[in-house]
Design a protein around this motif. Structure first.
Motif, PDB file in Angstrom:
ATOM      1  N   GLU A 432       0.758  -1.292   0.012  1.00 55.06           N
ATOM      2  CA  GLU A 432       0.072   0.142  -0.061  1.00 55.06           C
ATOM      3  C   GLU A 432       0.932   1.310   0.081  1.00 55.06           C
ATOM      4  N   LEU A 433       0.821   2.327  -0.970  1.00 50.66           N
ATOM      5  CA  LEU A 433       1.406   3.536  -1.039  1.00 50.66           C
ATOM      6  C   LEU A 433       0.762   4.437  -0.629  1.00 50.66           C
ATOM      7  N   THR A 434       1.350   5.473   0.231  1.00 52.66           N
ATOM      8  CA  THR A 434       0.551   6.302   0.610  1.00 52.66           C
ATOM      9  C   THR A 434       1.862   7.717   0.677  1.00 52.66           C
ATOM     10  N   PRO A 435       1.431   9.006   0.417  1.00 54.63           N
ATOM     11  CA  PRO A 435       0.099   9.285   0.107  1.00 54.63           C
ATOM     12  C   PRO A 435      -0.376   8.774  -1.358  1.00 54.63           C
ATOM     13  N   PRO A 436      -1.151   9.155  -2.016  1.00 57.06           N
ATOM     14  CA  PRO A 436      -1.815   8.737  -3.312  1.00 57.06           C
ATOM     15  C   PRO A 436      -1.013   9.171  -4.269  1.00 57.06           C
ATOM     16  N   LEU A 437      -1.043   8.775  -5.517  1.00 56.21           N
ATOM     17  CA  LEU A 437      -0.211   9.077  -6.734  1.00 56.21           C
ATOM     18  C   LEU A 437      -0.633  10.406  -7.070  1.00 56.21           C
ATOM     19  N   HIS A 438       0.238  11.315  -7.736  1.00 50.02           N
ATOM     20  CA  HIS A 438      -0.112  12.607  -8.085  1.00 50.02           C
ATOM     21  C   HIS A 438      -1.075  12.531  -9.325  1.00 50.02           C
ATOM     22  N   PRO A 439      -2.227  13.222  -9.370  1.00 51.31           N
ATOM     23  CA  PRO A 439      -3.395  13.058 -10.333  1.00 51.31           C
ATOM     24  C   PRO A 439      -2.721  13.251 -11.940  1.00 51.31           C
ATOM     25  N   ALA A 440      -1.359  13.961 -11.971  1.00 48.06           N
ATOM     26  CA  ALA A 440      -0.803  14.123 -13.555  1.00 48.06           C
ATOM     27  C   ALA A 440       0.363  12.832 -13.653  1.00 48.06           C
ATOM     28  N   ALA A 441       0.470  11.963 -12.668  1.00 42.87           N
ATOM     29  CA  ALA A 441       1.463  10.970 -12.798  1.00 42.87           C
ATOM     30  C   ALA A 441       1.339  10.177 -14.047  1.00 42.87           C
ATOM     31  N   ARG A 442       2.466   9.991 -14.697  1.00 42.86           N
ATOM     32  CA  ARG A 442       2.508   9.121 -16.002  1.00 42.86           C
ATOM     33  C   ARG A 442       3.520   7.772 -15.705  1.00 42.86           C
ATOM     34  N   SER A 443       4.526   7.927 -14.714  1.00 40.18           N
ATOM     35  CA  SER A 443       5.116   6.742 -14.327  1.00 40.18           C
ATOM     36  C   SER A 443       5.641   6.907 -13.019  1.00 40.18           C
ATOM     37  N   LEU A 444       5.785   5.766 -12.461  1.00 39.88           N
ATOM     38  CA  LEU A 444       6.344   5.575 -11.098  1.00 39.88           C
ATOM     39  C   LEU A 444       7.327   4.559 -10.632  1.00 39.88           C
ATOM     40  N   ASP A 445       8.495   5.209 -10.136  1.00 37.32           N
ATOM     41  CA  ASP A 445       9.764   4.531  -9.683  1.00 37.32           C
ATOM     42  C   ASP A 445       9.381   3.590  -8.385  1.00 37.32           C
ATOM     43  N   ILE A 446       9.610   2.302  -8.366  1.00 34.69           N
ATOM     44  CA  ILE A 446       9.321   1.412  -7.248  1.00 34.69           C
ATOM     45  C   ILE A 446      10.868   1.301  -6.961  1.00 34.69           C
ATOM     46  N   ILE A 447      11.211   1.673  -5.589  1.00 32.98           N
ATOM     47  CA  ILE A 447      12.560   1.869  -5.278  1.00 32.98           C
ATOM     48  C   ILE A 447      12.542   0.643  -4.023  1.00 32.98           C
ATOM     49  N   LEU A 448      13.199  -0.324  -3.892  1.00 33.32           N
ATOM     50  CA  LEU A 448      13.210  -1.464  -3.063  1.00 33.32           C
ATOM     51  C   LEU A 448      14.944  -1.392  -2.539  1.00 33.32           C
ATOM     52  N   THR A 449      14.943  -0.975  -1.394  1.00 28.42           N
ATOM     53  CA  THR A 449      16.328  -0.969  -0.848  1.00 28.42           C
ATOM     54  C   THR A 449      16.518  -1.906   0.316  1.00 28.42           C
ATOM     55  N   GLY A 450      17.895  -2.614   0.089  1.00 33.11           N
ATOM     56  CA  GLY A 450      18.003  -3.935   0.926  1.00 33.11           C
ATOM     57  C   GLY A 450      19.274  -3.634   1.764  1.00 33.11           C
ATOM     58  N   ARG A 451      19.951  -4.756   2.047  1.00 31.32           N
ATOM     59  CA  ARG A 451      21.506  -4.474   3.061  1.00 31.32           C
ATOM     60  C   ARG A 451      22.465  -3.876   2.144  1.00 31.32           C
ATOM     61  N   ASP A 452      22.682  -4.454   0.901  1.00 30.43           N
ATOM     62  CA  ASP A 452      23.786  -4.210   0.244  1.00 30.43           C
ATOM     63  C   ASP A 452      23.560  -3.554  -1.190  1.00 30.43           C
ATOM     64  N   GLY A 453      22.410  -2.784  -1.219  1.00 33.92           N
ATOM     65  CA  GLY A 453      21.951  -2.358  -2.425  1.00 33.92           C
ATOM     66  C   GLY A 453      20.545  -1.692  -2.674  1.00 33.92           C
ATOM     67  N   ARG A 454      20.182  -1.224  -4.008  1.00 28.92           N
ATOM     68  CA  ARG A 454      18.787  -0.740  -4.222  1.00 28.92           C
ATOM     69  C   ARG A 454      18.672  -1.361  -5.465  1.00 28.92           C
ATOM     70  N   VAL A 455      17.259  -1.435  -5.753  1.00 27.23           N
ATOM     71  CA  VAL A 455      16.647  -1.834  -6.986  1.00 27.23           C
ATOM     72  C   VAL A 455      15.585  -0.873  -7.468  1.00 27.23           C
ATOM     73  N   THR A 456      15.539  -0.096  -8.591  1.00 26.78           N
ATOM     74  CA  THR A 456      14.485   0.569  -8.910  1.00 26.78           C
ATOM     75  C   THR A 456      13.941   0.195 -10.277  1.00 26.78           C
ATOM     76  N   ALA A 457      12.735   0.148 -10.171  1.00 24.31           N
ATOM     77  CA  ALA A 457      11.839  -0.395 -11.526  1.00 24.31           C
ATOM     78  C   ALA A 457      10.993   0.754 -11.858  1.00 24.31           C
ATOM     79  N   THR A 458      11.004   1.117 -12.900  1.00 21.46           N
ATOM     80  CA  THR A 458      10.163   2.643 -13.531  1.00 21.46           C
ATOM     81  C   THR A 458       8.944   1.936 -14.401  1.00 21.46           C
ATOM     82  N   LEU A 459       7.722   1.852 -13.464  1.00 21.87           N
ATOM     83  CA  LEU A 459       6.779   1.276 -14.089  1.00 21.87           C
ATOM     84  C   LEU A 459       5.849   2.298 -14.906  1.00 21.87           C
TER      85      LEU A 459
END
Length: 477
Positions: A432-459
């Motif tokens: 569950e993502l909060t606050p809500p998406l911006h009404p004008a958003a056209r893409s979303l970076d999902i950012i997962l941070t772990g112990r030794d790095g980070r993964v980003t997917a642009t949806l």
């Protein structure tokens, strides 16, 4: 697991808190305590010792049994001096933290069995179909197909209009969407092999997220799957295309476990995080003692960015901090993402739509994740996630897999993610993502941070058509 410095530090803290309880003024009535000196000193001591036990337990410096023994020593010392009545004062939790403290909790902090090797694939579908469920009309959004070494599944979302579906005499309401994919027809691949479908509901209400599990994983080389949706019509899912979702992997030196724990506390206070809310509040309210303990066992950086930022967040949330953390908190600016989340907590301007966005994330800290469909609403957004080598339950900090989920849309609005309350201990789960998406958003970076790095997917955020309009029911909350 037990660390001699950790045990010594807890005993010294307990002695200090016992001395404080013995020398503090005593009052006859509880309200006199609060009026003159705040919370009763023996109760303060219990909370502080409990918080430190919890922190050291979570970073693997104390075992479950040792933490329970040290807690019992302190409560016995209070009771021997007439300062502790188990029927009145709360005892420190067995592990120092409340939720998730079970006899087998030690295993939960260790690495999982690991994600199975093999093919992981996420195929966007994005088809919208009229349907009915439980006597109401609506629409089904077929979002994505997920293929993994041990499972294959199709993710869906049903949006109800709450309009009654027409019925013939003697007919009963359908317990699930009444169109062929949820019946006995299943799906068929390009070689004529047939797969049964089993529905698992992930969330209930006006918006039902569902997962259609295939009876077998299509073998390598399968080119497409056909899913009938009406007589003479089917959806063809192409398995040969490459993913169009950009995914980035960044590496970094693993921070000390204490830094990761305090970052998880901050995440939880902001609305996300791995910890239960009461556990995070306990640690934050005893930041001075927790930071001192983590420093004593060498698990906190000097200076500690995570502790300073948490002190600043506590001040923003009216949680008392003591000692040097008062000035350090005042001198520390909150990260941009935190400010964005805090300032947007009351927004209700999110777009309403169902997206087919899907992506496979690379391995991180021994786990694999597949994103399989996003739903956006006025107050929040939800992302369906499949996981291997990690379980979303119980809610507790795991030093070897300290995952933190955040998102940022292309309109520069940040979102913190937490595990949804729906779903079982295994299988897919909702973020569950909060606050809500911006009404004008056209893409979303999902950012997962772990112990030794980070993964980003642009949806990408395509919203195919308008959602079914609700009728005769208030769906706000």
């Amino acid at each position: 697991m037990d660390n001699a410095r950790a045990e010594t530090h807890v005993r010294l803290l307990a002695e200090d808190q016992l001395r404080r309880a013995l020398t503090s003024p005593r009052y006859r009535w509880l309200d006199q305590d609060f009026e003159a000196a705040g919370q009763p000193p023996e109760e303060v001591g219990l909370h502080r010792v409990s918080a430190v036990l919890g922190a050291l337990r979570q970073v693997d410096m104390l075992s479950q049994a040792t933490a329970a023994h040290l807690a019992a020593e302190f409560t016995s010392a209070l009771a021997a001096r007439g300062l502790h009545n188990p029927g009145v004062l709360a005892r420190p939790a067995r592990s120092g933290l409340g939720e998730g403290a079970t006899a087998g909790a030690d295993a939960a902090t260790g690495p999982g069995s690991g994600a199975p090797g093999g093919r992981y694939q996420a195929v966007p579908v994005g088809t919208v179909l009229p349907a009915e469920w439980d006597g109401h009309r609506g629409e089904i959004h077929v979002q994505a197909l997920v293929l993994a070494p041990d499972r294959a599944a199709i993710t869906t979302s049903f949006v109800s209009t709450w309009r009654a579906a027409p019925r013939t005499a003697g007919a009963t309401a359908t317990p699930q969407p009444c169109f062929p994919p949820f019946g006995s027809s299943g799906v068929t691949d390009d070689q004529g092999r047939r797969y049964r479908l089993t529905l698992e509901v992930v969330e209930g209400g006006w918006h039902e997220s569902g997962v259609l599990h295939l009876s077998a994983v299509p073998p390598p080389g399968t080119r497409w799957l056909d899913m009938p949706v009406s007589p003479g019509r089917s959806i063809r899912i192409d398995l040969t295309g490459a993913s169009a979702v950009p995914v980035r992997r960044e590496y970094r030196p693993a921070p000390p476990a204490g830094e990761l724990l305090l970052a998880a506390v901050a995440d939880t206070m902001l609305g996300g995080g791995q910890l239960a809310g009461m556990s995070a509040t306990l640690l934050a309210s005893s930041l001075a003692e927790v930071a001192e303990a983590l420093t004593a066992v060498g698990l906190l950086s000097q200076p500690s960015p995570a502790a300073s930022q948490l002190a600043a967040l506590c001040a923003r949330r009216a949680i008392e901090v003591r000692g040097p953390w008062v000035s350090r908190g005042r001198a520390t600016r909150l990260p941009e993402a935190w400010v964005s989340v805090l300032s947007g907590s009351r927004r209700v301007d999110g777009p309403q739509g169902i997206s087919r966005a899907a992506a496979v994330l690379p391995e991180i800290d021994g786990a694999r994740f597949v994103l399989a469909g996003l739903s956006s609403w006025e107050r929040h957004a939800t992302l369906l996630v499949f996981a291997w080598g990690w379980s979303h339950q119980p809610r507790e900090f795991r030093p070897r897999q300290p995952f933190s989920w955040w998102a940022r849309d292309d309109a520069d609005r940040w979102h913190v993610a937490r595990i949804g309350v729906h779903g079982g201990a295994a299988g897919p789960f909702q973020l569950e993502l909060t606050p809500p998406l911006h009404p004008a958003a056209r893409s979303l970076d999902i950012i997962l941070t772990g112990r030794d790095g980070r993964v980003t997917a642009t949806l990408p955020l395509p919203w195919p058509g308008c959602l079914a309009e609700s009728q005769d029911q208030d769906i706000s909350y």
